[in-house]
Every structure is written in structure tokens, then in C-alpha cells.
Design a protein around this motif. Sequence first.
Motif, PDB file in Angstrom:
ATOM      1  N   ILE A  46      21.705   7.242 -43.575  1.00 52.95           N
ATOM      2  CA  ILE A  46      20.729   8.012 -42.776  1.00 52.95           C
ATOM      3  C   ILE A  46      20.173   9.141 -43.646  1.00 52.95           C
ATOM      4  O   ILE A  46      20.894   9.693 -44.477  1.00 52.95           O
ATOM      5  N   LEU A  90      22.461  15.464 -36.919  1.00 54.08           N
ATOM      6  CA  LEU A  90      23.183  14.361 -36.265  1.00 54.08           C
ATOM      7  C   LEU A  90      24.701  14.551 -36.234  1.00 54.08           C
ATOM      8  O   LEU A  90      25.359  14.206 -35.249  1.00 54.08           O
ATOM      9  N   SER A  91      25.266  15.120 -37.285  1.00 50.98           N
ATOM     10  CA  SER A  91      26.711  15.373 -37.308  1.00 50.98           C
ATOM     11  C   SER A  91      27.093  16.371 -36.222  1.00 50.98           C
ATOM     12  O   SER A  91      28.126  16.224 -35.569  1.00 50.98           O
ATOM     13  N   ASN A 103      14.182   6.859 -39.785  1.00 51.52           N
ATOM     14  CA  ASN A 103      14.882   7.018 -41.072  1.00 51.52           C
ATOM     15  C   ASN A 103      13.928   6.924 -42.262  1.00 51.52           C
ATOM     16  O   ASN A 103      14.371   6.789 -43.397  1.00 51.52           O
ATOM     17  N   SER A 122      22.535   9.619 -46.651  1.00 49.97           N
ATOM     18  CA  SER A 122      23.955   9.953 -46.456  1.00 49.97           C
ATOM     19  C   SER A 122      24.798   8.696 -46.704  1.00 49.97           C
ATOM     20  O   SER A 122      24.265   7.606 -46.896  1.00 49.97           O
ATOM     21  N   LEU A 152      29.816  10.236 -41.286  1.00 51.76           N
ATOM     22  CA  LEU A 152      30.023  10.368 -39.829  1.00 51.76           C
ATOM     23  C   LEU A 152      31.436  10.007 -39.397  1.00 51.76           C
ATOM     24  O   LEU A 152      31.955  10.539 -38.424  1.00 51.76           O
ATOM     25  N   GLN A 169      21.064  13.989 -41.013  1.00 52.48           N
ATOM     26  CA  GLN A 169      22.483  13.776 -40.665  1.00 52.48           C
ATOM     27  C   GLN A 169      23.305  15.066 -40.744  1.00 52.48           C
ATOM     28  O   GLN A 169      24.033  15.410 -39.812  1.00 52.48           O
TER      29      GLN A 169
END
Length: 296
Positions: A101, A110-111, A166, A97, A63, A106
Motif C-alpha cells: 500500500i 491506515l495503521s 493505491n 509499504s 500491518l 499506510q
Amino acid sequence: MKTILITGATSGIGKDLINILANKNYNLLFIGRNKRKCEDLKNFLENTKKIKTNYYISDFNDLNSVKKMTEKIISNTQKIDALINNAGKVYFSYKKSLDGIEKSFQINYLSHFLLTSLLIKNNLFTKNSQIINVSSVAHNPNSSINSLDKIKNKEFIGKINFQDINYKNNKFKGFSSLFYSRSKMAQILWTYYLSDIEKNISINAIHPGLLGSNVIYENGFLGKIITPFFKLFFKSTAEGAKSIINLLDLVFEQNLTGKYFDEKIESKSYSYTYNKIHQKKLYEESHKLLEKFIKI
Ligand SMILES: NC(=O)c1ccc[n+]([C@@H]2O[C@H](COP(=O)([O-])OP(=O)(O)OC[C@H]3O[C@@H](n4cnc5c(N)ncnc54)[C@H](OP(=O)(O)O)[C@@H]3O)[C@@H](O)[C@H]2O)c1
């Protein structure tokens, strides 16, 4: 000239997408994780298609790298007319990740949430801008990819497990489509929520079709064996790219927002995705997970 930013442009659907868009008088920017592939694509676009382009490097497994790359885009770019959140992979087993996560959640969701939130926060989108989230029919528990999980993991399928987002308390054994399906469901819940709160941007999701690509390649030996068959038996990724362009054009013409397309047809996503409480909850949980990155 309209500016389009595409994630995951170095392979499969994203690569065909940028190749087709290169014939259409757009300013094209792309994001990739592999410098050599990005350079090759830039050279191809500049030498063969005769267009200028720019790329940004980020591995969505990290991230911090997504945040740094987005900051570069923000400082180099005045406006984005379309963001196509396309990067993604299928992981058939539980992996984490770099940020600890669950990996599919991710990379696929999420990214893109982080990238998009930072671009919105820094006013990169204008009144007629649009965002397309490349989701999948796999979000639906009734899709064939989830057949095994409907038996094996039926308590987790077709929803977001908010009490343990998670999957810390669950040890999943063997192959499962659960991680991929959940990431693709998250993209749709987010699409609907964001389209409700961001009235100036059009935000839609699409299933691009079942297409022969490298999407399942990163699953050890089996991924490498199955990928050529996948490419042989499914439609070409160019077909998926055409469906995305169909949606892109439609939204530029008609400002549609908060819709889900199955290839070229506006469709219904799985019932769970329309629940406003789940949409809001996921949005808030995602913000919590990204708190330190979204404050800039
Ligand atoms: N193929 C299908 O049947 C299908 C069906 C429904 C939905 N989709 C969705 O379509 C999208 C594109 O997939 P595809 O089929 O074209 O697969 P693909 O050929 O594997 O392309 C995936 C793209 O995402 C990039 N990517 C993967 N992991 C990344 C990471 N950690 N950081 C940054 N970029 C990353 C890849 O980069 P590299 O080039 O470096 O690998 C590649 O450019 C995905 O979101 C997928 O879920 C595909």
C-alpha cells in the motif's frame, strides 16, 4: 488515573508530548518502532520523571505488526481515556509499504485506522474517552507545501482518488507532496465520519503547527540535508505538543467532537473533508483494505 496511549512518541512532537504529560498525573503508554529508542524513553520517564510507563513495538509499515501489537495492548489494558494518533512521516516520492500500500497512506492513516478500530471493537474506550488524530494543514491543496503539485498533479490534489486508491495506474515522477497531503486529508475525513458513528467517544483532528522535527528526514540525501534547516527555521516541537495538550484538556472538559483545530484554534478544514459521501466511502474502502486484520 486517566490512561493515555500515544503513537510516535520516540521523536519530535510525540516525544515532547509524553515529556510534558509525564508532569500531569497520567498513566502513559506509548508505541514506537525502534526498541532502543523505546527503552531510552521508558528509562528517562521512569528515572527522571519518576513515573511508570509501558511501551509497545510496531512498525506501521507492516500491518501484521500493527495488529499483533494492538492485540497485546488489548490483553494488557483495561481502558484507554485518550489515544493520540501522532506517528507519521513525509515521503516525497511514491513508495510502497510491506503490505503493498502507498507508504504515507499506510503509516500516517491506515495503521492508525487499524489500531483504533481494534481498540473500539474490543471496548477499550469508555464514555468520556477521546481520540486525537494529528493531521496537518498539508491536507489543504492551498497550503504552501502543495504549490508544486497544484501545477504538476492538479487532477489528484485536494481529494481522495477512490477510483485508484493505491495509485496503481499512475507513475509519479520526482518530488511530490501528494502522498503526504492525501494521508493527512484521509485522517480528517475519518475523524469526521468516526465522530458521527461513535457517539460515546470524542474524536478530533489537529494541525500542530509547522515545527522543526525529523518528519522529512526519510527522503534520502535531501531529507538529511534539509532537516537541520527545518529545525532551525520552524517553531519547536514542544509548541506542537502544547497545542495537542490544549485540545486534550478542552475535550476532557467539554466533550467536543468532530472538530479540526489549527494549533490552539478551532478552524475549518478544506471543504472536501466535510462531504459525507467522501467520508463514508473512505471509511468503507479503508475497511476493505484492512478486512483480514479487523476480523479477530
Ligand atoms: N513537524 C511538522 O511541521 C508537522 C506539521 C503538521 C503535522 N505534523 C505531524 O505530526 C506528527 C509527528 O511528526 P513529527 O513532526 O514529530 O515528526 P518526527 O520527529 O519524525 O516523529 C514522527 C514519529 O512517528 C514515528 N514513526 C514514523 N514512522 C513510523 C512507522 N513506520 N512505524 C511506527 N512509528 C513511526 C517516529 O518513530 P522514530 O522515532 O522511530 O522515527 C516518530 O516517533 C506526524 O503525524 C506529522 O505528520 C508535523
